[in-house]
Write an enzyme that holds these catalytic residues in place. Structure first.
Site, PDB file in Angstrom:
ATOM      1  N   GLU A 152       0.859  -1.184   0.000  1.00 40.25           N
ATOM      2  CA  GLU A 152       0.000   0.000   0.000  1.00 40.25           C
ATOM      3  C   GLU A 152       0.891   1.229   0.000  1.00 40.25           C
ATOM      4  OE1 GLU A 152      -3.624   2.028   2.593  1.00 40.25           O
ATOM      5  OE2 GLU A 152      -2.429   0.409   3.458  1.00 40.25           O
ATOM      6  N   ALA A 200      -2.400   8.601   6.786  1.00 36.69           N
ATOM      7  CA  ALA A 200      -1.319   8.627   7.771  1.00 36.69           C
ATOM      8  C   ALA A 200       0.020   8.210   7.181  1.00 36.69           C
ATOM      9  CB  ALA A 200      -1.672   7.705   8.940  1.00 36.69           C
ATOM     10  N   HIS A 202     -10.066   0.500   0.803  1.00 34.99           N
ATOM     11  CA  HIS A 202     -10.836   1.199   1.857  1.00 34.99           C
ATOM     12  C   HIS A 202     -11.560   2.427   1.298  1.00 34.99           C
ATOM     13  CE1 HIS A 202      -7.305   3.774   2.179  1.00 34.99           C
ATOM     14  NE2 HIS A 202      -6.616   2.918   2.914  1.00 34.99           N
ATOM     15  N   HIS A 261     -15.916   3.995  12.803  1.00 38.26           N
ATOM     16  CA  HIS A 261     -15.122   5.233  12.811  1.00 38.26           C
ATOM     17  C   HIS A 261     -14.766   5.665  11.389  1.00 38.26           C
ATOM     18  CE1 HIS A 261     -14.747   4.859  17.121  1.00 38.26           C
ATOM     19  NE2 HIS A 261     -14.296   3.627  16.969  1.00 38.26           N
ATOM     20  N   ASP A 307      -7.690  -3.251   8.140  1.00 36.42           N
ATOM     21  CA  ASP A 307      -6.669  -2.209   8.123  1.00 36.42           C
ATOM     22  C   ASP A 307      -6.046  -2.064   9.507  1.00 36.42           C
ATOM     23  OD1 ASP A 307      -5.027  -0.325   6.906  1.00 36.42           O
ATOM     24  OD2 ASP A 307      -6.426   1.342   7.218  1.00 36.42           O
ATOM     25  N   LEU A 336      -7.540   9.501  11.400  1.00 30.93           N
ATOM     26  CA  LEU A 336      -7.374   8.081  11.680  1.00 30.93           C
ATOM     27  C   LEU A 336      -6.056   7.578  11.118  1.00 30.93           C
ATOM     28  CD1 LEU A 336     -11.032   7.080  10.777  1.00 30.93           C
ATOM     29  CD2 LEU A 336     -10.025   7.030  13.069  1.00 30.93           C
ATOM     30  N   GLY A 370      -5.069   3.898  10.448  1.00 24.71           N
ATOM     31  CA  GLY A 370      -5.387   2.486  10.513  1.00 24.71           C
ATOM     32  C   GLY A 370      -6.496   2.254  11.526  1.00 24.71           C
TER      33      GLY A 370
END
Length: 385
Positions: free
Chosen positions: A123, A136, A212, A246, A270, A305, A307
């Site tokens: 990724e 992130a 995602h 979330h 994730d 966030l 992960g």
């Protein structure tokens, strides 16, 4: 030697599943004298194609070893996950290659790990450098697509990279997507600021997944068009979803499932290495993150966030609660469908001849979720009594 387990299948029908060696021998109606617990479900082993770490073990840390990979696999058994994709994220070339080699060594040295690792998911690092889409991932290591580097990654991985997430708007990305697809790797769109034309070009080149979907995105987007709508409307793209409450609100999960159809949706965790540990502050390479009491993992001092602390058994329970889909569809999104995406029709099923990965779970549990009671991986009891 064969082993049999009895419970109810995803439709609520009584079933006895017998495994012999490393394959499922039969799935039949129980004998009249066999007790069938009303709340125990017999499920295929769950398949998570996006695991960055778990239970204190970091697959992206500077000190990752083959034992790290093995410990992640063992920890995932307790959550009903029998196959997974170690996910190596954006970092310098040397660090990413070292992590890939650690996974490859684990598979070479431990046969059971090789079986558990369905493939490696890379990724990044070829993702959008913009705040929001980058998520992130550390900006200093985001870079332009490089086929030579991607080949070096595959060499370090011993040929085990099966999924590669990148942003199709970057120079050279579409060409890389085409090369990846021809080489047997599934290209995925993620952490992107792509236009409609970029997404259509990526699909034409062989992209097959939105990683995602709805996350790794700007906080505010044009009403339309935008890259979430465009990926939702692309029938050639499946979508992986982080259903932890979330990353996506329940209503968004419902809409995504309706737009894509359950058959084109895949549940992923994730998960990062603090997943499964108590709330608190933990150190990432990119800085401190906070695992909150309600299960979110955020960059410390922000609302962003980093992960998740999710596991797939919880994701299955959440999608049932959020959307009203049946247990059969929810389990398929966490077992058969991710396996099929990576070309493995022998994984994620209780059909005779499939791999002997079976989970016994109590559903609904006292807490309303999916409680893992026993996990069989490769025909061996690896968790539970």
């Amino acid at each position: 030697m064969s082993v049999s387990v009895t419970g109810r299948n995803v439709y609520g029908d009584p079933v006895t599943v017998t495994v012999a060696g490393t394959t499922i021998e039969s799935a039949r109606a129980p004998r009249p004298d066999e007790p069938v617990p009303a709340d125990v479900r017999v499920l295929p082993g769950l398949v998570d194609i996006q695991v960055n770490g778990f239970a204190g073990f970091d697959l992206n840390g500077p000190d990752v070893t083959p034992d790290t990979v093995a410990e992640v696999a063992r920890a995932l058994w307790t959550r009903g996950v029998t196959r997974f994709c170690p996910t190596i994220c954006t970092a310098g070339h040397r660090q990413m290659a070292a992590a890939l080699r650690a996974v490859a060594r684990a598979c070479d040295e431990m046969e059971w790990v090789a079986r558990a690792v369905l493939g490696i998911h890379v990724e990044g690092p070829y993702i959008s450098p913009e705040d929001g889409p980058r998520g992130a991932h550390p900006k200093d290591y985001v870079r332009m697509p490089d086929w030579a580097e991607a080949q070096a990654f595959q060499e370090a991985a011993g040929g085990r990279i099966r999924l590669f997430t990148l942003a199709p708007e970057l120079p050279g990305a579409v060409d890389l997507i085409e090369r990846l697809s021809r080489s047997g790797v599934v290209p995925a769109i993620g952490h992107t600021n792509a236009t409609r034309q970029d997404i259509l070009a990526a699909v034409d080149a062989g992209a097959r997944l939105s990683t995602h979907l709805g996350n790794g995105a700007h906080a505010v987007l044009p009403r339309h068009p935008n890259y979430i709508w465009e990926q939702l409307g692309a029938d050639a793209l499946s979508a992986s979803l982080i259903v932890d409450g979330h990353h996506l609100p329940p209503s968004v999960v419902t809409v995504f499932l309706r737009a894509k159809g359950v058959h084109r949706c895949v549940l992923v965790s994730d998960a990062v290495w603090p997943a499964g540990r108590p709330p608190g502050t933990y150190q990432f390479l990119s800085g401190p993150v906070e695992l909150t009491a309600d299960g979110a993992v955020r960059i410390a001092g922000t609302r962003y966030l980093a992960g998740s602390a999710l596991d797939l058994a919880t994701a299955v329970a959440n999608v049932l609660r959020f959307t009203g889909v049946g247990l059969a569809d929810a389990v398929a999104m966490a077992s058969r469908q991710p396996a099929m995406l990576l070309g493995r029709s022998d994984v994620g099923s209780l059909a005779p001849g499939s791999g002997a990965d079976v989970v016994l779970a109590r559903w609904p549990s006292a807490g309303g979720g999916l409680e893992i009671l026993r996990t069989i991986a490769g025909g061996e009891l690896v968790y539970g009594p």
